[in-house]
Design a protein around this motif. Structure first.
Motif, PDB file in Angstrom:
ATOM      1  N   ILE A 199      65.466 -57.872  35.811  1.00 35.15           N
ATOM      2  CA  ILE A 199      66.172 -56.609  36.016  1.00 35.15           C
ATOM      3  C   ILE A 199      67.238 -56.390  34.953  1.00 35.15           C
ATOM      4  O   ILE A 199      67.388 -55.279  34.417  1.00 35.15           O
ATOM      5  CB  ILE A 199      66.799 -56.571  37.419  1.00 35.15           C
ATOM      6  CG1 ILE A 199      65.701 -56.574  38.491  1.00 35.15           C
ATOM      7  CG2 ILE A 199      67.699 -55.354  37.581  1.00 35.15           C
ATOM      8  CD1 ILE A 199      66.219 -56.766  39.911  1.00 35.15           C
ATOM      9  N   GLU A 200      67.961 -57.439  34.620  1.00 35.38           N
ATOM     10  CA  GLU A 200      69.090 -57.292  33.690  1.00 35.38           C
ATOM     11  C   GLU A 200      68.641 -56.980  32.260  1.00 35.38           C
ATOM     12  O   GLU A 200      69.476 -56.669  31.400  1.00 35.38           O
ATOM     13  CB  GLU A 200      69.963 -58.550  33.712  1.00 35.38           C
ATOM     14  CG  GLU A 200      69.213 -59.832  33.432  1.00 35.38           C
ATOM     15  CD  GLU A 200      68.703 -60.532  34.691  1.00 35.38           C
ATOM     16  OE1 GLU A 200      68.580 -61.769  34.649  1.00 35.38           O
ATOM     17  OE2 GLU A 200      68.429 -59.832  35.688  1.00 35.38           O
ATOM     18  N   GLU A 201      67.364 -57.039  31.969  1.00 40.67           N
ATOM     19  CA  GLU A 201      66.874 -56.699  30.635  1.00 40.67           C
ATOM     20  C   GLU A 201      66.752 -55.184  30.416  1.00 40.67           C
ATOM     21  O   GLU A 201      66.646 -54.721  29.276  1.00 40.67           O
ATOM     22  CB  GLU A 201      65.487 -57.324  30.406  1.00 40.67           C
ATOM     23  CG  GLU A 201      65.471 -58.835  30.400  1.00 40.67           C
ATOM     24  CD  GLU A 201      64.060 -59.403  30.328  1.00 40.67           C
ATOM     25  OE1 GLU A 201      63.913 -60.591  29.950  1.00 40.67           O
ATOM     26  OE2 GLU A 201      63.095 -58.666  30.657  1.00 40.67           O
ATOM     27  N   GLY A 202      66.749 -54.427  31.494  1.00 45.89           N
ATOM     28  CA  GLY A 202      66.386 -53.022  31.403  1.00 45.89           C
ATOM     29  C   GLY A 202      67.367 -52.134  30.667  1.00 45.89           C
ATOM     30  O   GLY A 202      66.976 -51.242  29.907  1.00 45.89           O
ATOM     31  N   GLN A 203      68.663 -52.341  30.880  1.00 44.82           N
ATOM     32  CA  GLN A 203      69.650 -51.437  30.304  1.00 44.82           C
ATOM     33  C   GLN A 203      69.602 -51.448  28.784  1.00 44.82           C
ATOM     34  O   GLN A 203      69.836 -50.415  28.139  1.00 44.82           O
ATOM     35  CB  GLN A 203      71.053 -51.811  30.787  1.00 44.82           C
ATOM     36  CG  GLN A 203      72.125 -50.796  30.413  1.00 44.82           C
ATOM     37  CD  GLN A 203      71.873 -49.417  31.000  1.00 44.82           C
ATOM     38  OE1 GLN A 203      71.615 -49.281  32.192  1.00 44.82           O
ATOM     39  NE2 GLN A 203      71.928 -48.386  30.151  1.00 44.82           N
ATOM     40  N   ALA A 204      69.285 -52.576  28.190  1.00 46.52           N
ATOM     41  CA  ALA A 204      69.222 -52.650  26.726  1.00 46.52           C
ATOM     42  C   ALA A 204      68.111 -51.761  26.174  1.00 46.52           C
ATOM     43  O   ALA A 204      68.255 -51.178  25.089  1.00 46.52           O
ATOM     44  CB  ALA A 204      69.015 -54.096  26.282  1.00 46.52           C
ATOM     45  N   ALA A 263      62.536 -44.792  30.113  1.00 45.89           N
ATOM     46  CA  ALA A 263      63.095 -46.117  30.367  1.00 45.89           C
ATOM     47  C   ALA A 263      63.916 -46.161  31.653  1.00 45.89           C
ATOM     48  O   ALA A 263      63.895 -47.164  32.385  1.00 45.89           O
ATOM     49  CB  ALA A 263      63.940 -46.551  29.172  1.00 45.89           C
ATOM     50  N   THR A 264      64.639 -45.090  31.942  1.00 49.60           N
ATOM     51  CA  THR A 264      65.427 -45.059  33.184  1.00 49.60           C
ATOM     52  C   THR A 264      64.508 -45.048  34.400  1.00 49.60           C
ATOM     53  O   THR A 264      64.719 -45.808  35.358  1.00 49.60           O
ATOM     54  CB  THR A 264      66.343 -43.826  33.197  1.00 49.60           C
ATOM     55  OG1 THR A 264      67.265 -43.918  32.104  1.00 49.60           O
ATOM     56  CG2 THR A 264      67.126 -43.747  34.498  1.00 49.60           C
ATOM     57  N   PHE A 265      63.497 -44.188  34.374  1.00 50.22           N
ATOM     58  CA  PHE A 265      62.516 -44.170  35.464  1.00 50.22           C
ATOM     59  C   PHE A 265      61.872 -45.553  35.584  1.00 50.22           C
ATOM     60  O   PHE A 265      61.683 -46.083  36.692  1.00 50.22           O
ATOM     61  CB  PHE A 265      61.459 -43.101  35.168  1.00 50.22           C
ATOM     62  CG  PHE A 265      60.475 -42.859  36.288  1.00 50.22           C
ATOM     63  CD1 PHE A 265      60.498 -41.673  37.011  1.00 50.22           C
ATOM     64  CD2 PHE A 265      59.506 -43.808  36.617  1.00 50.22           C
ATOM     65  CE1 PHE A 265      59.585 -41.441  38.036  1.00 50.22           C
ATOM     66  CE2 PHE A 265      58.588 -43.585  37.636  1.00 50.22           C
ATOM     67  CZ  PHE A 265      58.631 -42.400  38.352  1.00 50.22           C
ATOM     68  N   GLY A 266      61.532 -46.146  34.443  1.00 53.07           N
ATOM     69  CA  GLY A 266      60.859 -47.446  34.448  1.00 53.07           C
ATOM     70  C   GLY A 266      61.679 -48.540  35.081  1.00 53.07           C
ATOM     71  O   GLY A 266      61.153 -49.397  35.803  1.00 53.07           O
ATOM     72  N   LEU A 267      62.989 -48.537  34.835  1.00 53.03           N
ATOM     73  CA  LEU A 267      63.850 -49.556  35.445  1.00 53.03           C
ATOM     74  C   LEU A 267      64.027 -49.292  36.929  1.00 53.03           C
ATOM     75  O   LEU A 267      64.169 -50.234  37.722  1.00 53.03           O
ATOM     76  CB  LEU A 267      65.202 -49.595  34.733  1.00 53.03           C
ATOM     77  CG  LEU A 267      66.181 -50.672  35.204  1.00 53.03           C
ATOM     78  CD1 LEU A 267      65.551 -52.055  35.192  1.00 53.03           C
ATOM     79  CD2 LEU A 267      67.456 -50.645  34.358  1.00 53.03           C
ATOM     80  N   ARG A 268      63.998 -48.017  37.321  1.00 51.53           N
ATOM     81  CA  ARG A 268      64.181 -47.689  38.737  1.00 51.53           C
ATOM     82  C   ARG A 268      62.939 -47.982  39.571  1.00 51.53           C
ATOM     83  O   ARG A 268      63.018 -47.954  40.794  1.00 51.53           O
ATOM     84  CB  ARG A 268      64.602 -46.222  38.869  1.00 51.53           C
ATOM     85  CG  ARG A 268      66.061 -46.022  38.511  1.00 51.53           C
ATOM     86  CD  ARG A 268      66.501 -44.591  38.553  1.00 51.53           C
ATOM     87  NE  ARG A 268      67.962 -44.521  38.429  1.00 51.53           N
ATOM     88  CZ  ARG A 268      68.620 -43.476  37.952  1.00 51.53           C
ATOM     89  NH1 ARG A 268      67.955 -42.389  37.569  1.00 51.53           N
ATOM     90  NH2 ARG A 268      69.941 -43.497  37.875  1.00 51.53           N
ATOM     91  N   THR A 269      61.817 -48.260  38.937  1.00 52.12           N
ATOM     92  CA  THR A 269      60.643 -48.745  39.674  1.00 52.12           C
ATOM     93  C   THR A 269      60.453 -50.249  39.489  1.00 52.12           C
ATOM     94  O   THR A 269      60.103 -50.956  40.434  1.00 52.12           O
ATOM     95  CB  THR A 269      59.370 -48.004  39.224  1.00 52.12           C
ATOM     96  OG1 THR A 269      59.225 -48.095  37.801  1.00 52.12           O
ATOM     97  CG2 THR A 269      59.408 -46.562  39.652  1.00 52.12           C
ATOM     98  N   ALA A 270      60.723 -50.739  38.283  1.00 52.38           N
ATOM     99  CA  ALA A 270      60.597 -52.184  38.035  1.00 52.38           C
ATOM    100  C   ALA A 270      61.650 -52.966  38.802  1.00 52.38           C
ATOM    101  O   ALA A 270      61.362 -54.030  39.371  1.00 52.38           O
ATOM    102  CB  ALA A 270      60.705 -52.477  36.543  1.00 52.38           C
ATOM    103  N   GLY A 271      62.884 -52.437  38.843  1.00 53.38           N
ATOM    104  CA  GLY A 271      63.967 -53.167  39.493  1.00 53.38           C
ATOM    105  C   GLY A 271      63.696 -53.495  40.953  1.00 53.38           C
ATOM    106  O   GLY A 271      63.730 -54.673  41.348  1.00 53.38           O
ATOM    107  N   PRO A 272      63.414 -52.495  41.797  1.00 53.26           N
ATOM    108  CA  PRO A 272      63.120 -52.804  43.202  1.00 53.26           C
ATOM    109  C   PRO A 272      61.863 -53.670  43.368  1.00 53.26           C
ATOM    110  O   PRO A 272      61.795 -54.475  44.311  1.00 53.26           O
ATOM    111  CB  PRO A 272      62.915 -51.411  43.820  1.00 53.26           C
ATOM    112  CG  PRO A 272      63.703 -50.496  42.952  1.00 53.26           C
ATOM    113  CD  PRO A 272      63.547 -51.042  41.571  1.00 53.26           C
ATOM    114  N   SER A 273      60.887 -53.510  42.480  1.00 51.57           N
ATOM    115  CA  SER A 273      59.671 -54.337  42.569  1.00 51.57           C
ATOM    116  C   SER A 273      59.999 -55.793  42.305  1.00 51.57           C
ATOM    117  O   SER A 273      59.587 -56.695  43.060  1.00 51.57           O
ATOM    118  CB  SER A 273      58.631 -53.834  41.560  1.00 51.57           C
ATOM    119  OG  SER A 273      58.298 -52.484  41.785  1.00 51.57           O
ATOM    120  N   ILE A 274      60.745 -56.050  41.231  1.00 56.22           N
ATOM    121  CA  ILE A 274      61.144 -57.411  40.904  1.00 56.22           C
ATOM    122  C   ILE A 274      62.070 -57.969  41.979  1.00 56.22           C
ATOM    123  O   ILE A 274      62.030 -59.169  42.305  1.00 56.22           O
ATOM    124  CB  ILE A 274      61.813 -57.439  39.519  1.00 56.22           C
ATOM    125  CG1 ILE A 274      60.796 -57.038  38.437  1.00 56.22           C
ATOM    126  CG2 ILE A 274      62.394 -58.814  39.213  1.00 56.22           C
ATOM    127  CD1 ILE A 274      61.412 -56.725  37.095  1.00 56.22           C
TER     128      ILE A 274
END
Length: 461
Positions: free
Chosen positions: A147-152, A428-439
């Motif tokens: 999750i912490e990789e997403g903001q970069a 990328a924002t949409f992607g983190l908002r789906t990857a984050g809860p999945s992870i």
């Protein structure tokens, strides 16, 4: 949110309203069938040359889909296995540039965009390097391994201005986009609950992929494959079946729950849940893997401008005994349901009587004879002859046209973004908002506790 049937009737055409509500009769056992029409159009035909990084199963599929878009050409392929580079030349062109070093591909000035189809633990680094090298990026889901990789990635996209799109094609599926219209029109009333699942049955569905007989340290750059993962001796199983191992992939949750959330977020406009609880285990495929083959999760979504608060249940089972596998998202509202398959869906509606009815499984039978007569008179005075219960409206079934491929539509979205600057939904924002809860499902399961998710800041809280 005013997801009301009256609003729906006012906003949609008479033909669609008639289909959905079946006039005033709400006839039973009636089904209307419609074929969905693709809406994605190529905005221009300026030439775009792409490079493929990771020429495995998804790499081949994504590239074939990309090459169906007018004006797209393949200029280079990178992979760490010699056999895949040979195959790339066999499949696409004997003169194709191939390499085992993705940096050589990024250094080429004739490459405009890259498809990143590598194991999950390489997504962030290659995506950032690619955008900094001036390339547009299509990155397979999940966008990140951690999750912490997403903001970069989000920051790099904003800094470089390059187009970035995550590769869950659910965001471009004609079924998802058409279902979104029905949801927004209020056909099913107030959304209360969502069920979503992805089931598989056979070994390939559980990632027991074929391993070539020539797999060896001489034909595979295994040290580069490991990247930031722990260093271990050569393992062909880990290279070709990397999804089975937590060091390189995100398992059932990151690979498949992310598809479910992509479809759900596209339809509802949600930015994510606030609480996540999951249970996962290696249930059937005890082949040395440590990534779960069975994951069940529960999430709570707060009220937002585009939807009321609702609950979500998801399931991924890689060893389903039903023998049919399948994928589905069912949005259940107060007045109906939208039941979505992969590129098809059904809309069902119902109408409740204003009268509650009496008799049957009811306290009425426990009344005395005199009280029953008095109750019947009271009921008649209040409701007249209205019957209780509910009646079902017509079911509408939507199916895609023959040969439809939502992945091609997703590629059209990506290349239109490059050519015309058109908006990218699954950025990328949409992607983190789906990857984050999945992870987070993996984390919740490992820690055996519910987690709080901040959907605005896109991190666990």
């Amino acid at each position: 949110m005013a997801n009301s049937r009256s609003k729906f009737l006012k906003n949609v055409s008479g033909s669609v309203a008639a289909l959905s509500l079946a006039g005033n009769t709400f006839a039973q056992e009636q089904t209307l069938k419609k074929t969905l029409l693709p809406a994605a159009k190529v905005a221009a035909v300026d030439k775009i040359r792409i490079g493929l990084i990771g020429s495995g199963i998804i790499g081949l599929i994504d590239t074939d889909a990309a090459l169906k878009v007018d004006g797209v050409e393949l200029g280079a392929v990178c992979d760490l296995y010699d056999g895949r580079l040979v195959r790339a030349k066999e499949k696409w062109s004997k003169d194709l540039f191939v390499t085992k070093d993705y940096r050589e591909l990024l250094a080429r000035k004739d490459i405009d965009a890259v498809l990143i189809c590598t194991p999950d633990h390489w997504h962030q680094k290659i995506a950032i390097d690619a955008m900094n090298a001036g390339k547009h990026v299509y990155c397979e889901k999940p966008m990140v391994k951690r999750i912490e990789e997403g903001q970069a990635i989000i920051d790099t996209q904003k800094k470089t201005g390059k187009v970035f799109q995550v590769g869950s094609q659910r965001a471009s599926s004609i079924a998802i986009l058409e279902a979104k219209k029905y949801f927004e029109q209020g056909v099913i009333g107030e959304l209360t609950y969502v069920e979503a699942y992805c089931d598989r049955t056979d070994a390939k569905g559980a990632w027991q992929y074929s391993i070539p007989t020539d797999a060896s340290p001489q034909t595979i750059d295994f040290d580069t494959f490991l990247g930031n993962a722990p260093k271990i001796p050569f393992s062909a199983e880990r290279f070709f079946r990397w999804r089975n191992y937590k060091e390189y992939g995100t398992g059932s949750a990151g690979d498949l729950i992310v598809h479910l959330l992509t479809g759900l977020h596209t339809i509802t406009g949600s930015i994510g849940p606030t609480k996540i609880m999951a249970l996962g285990e290696v249930n059937y495929w005890k082949d040395g893997r440590d990534a779960y083959d069975l994951v069940n999760s529960f999430m709570t979504y707060p009220e937002a401008k585009t939807h009321p608060s609702f609950q979500l249940y998801t399931r991924v089972n890689l060893a389903s005994g039903e023998g049919k596998g399948g994928f589905g998202i069912k949005l259940i509202g107060t007045d109906g349901a939208i039941d979505i398959g992969w590129n098809d869906f059904k809309v069902k509606t119902l109408k409740r009587s204003v009268a509650p009815g009496f008799g049957g499984y009811d306290s009425f039978d426990s009344f005395s004879a005199q009280q029953k007569e008095e109750f019947k008179k009271w009921y008649k005075d209040k409701y007249g002859d209205a019957k209780g219960g509910f009646e079902m409206g017509k079911t509408i079934e939507f199916t895609p046209p023959a040969g439809y491929d939502d992945r091609v539509d997703h590629m059209i979205s990506f290349f239109n973004g490059i050519r015309t600057g058109s908006p990218i939904l699954e950025d990328a924002t949409f992607g983190l908002r789906t990857a984050g809860p999945s992870i987070a499902c993996n984390i919740s399961s490992a820690q055996n506790k519910a987690l709080n998710w901040d959907a605005v800041k896109m991190k666990l809280s």
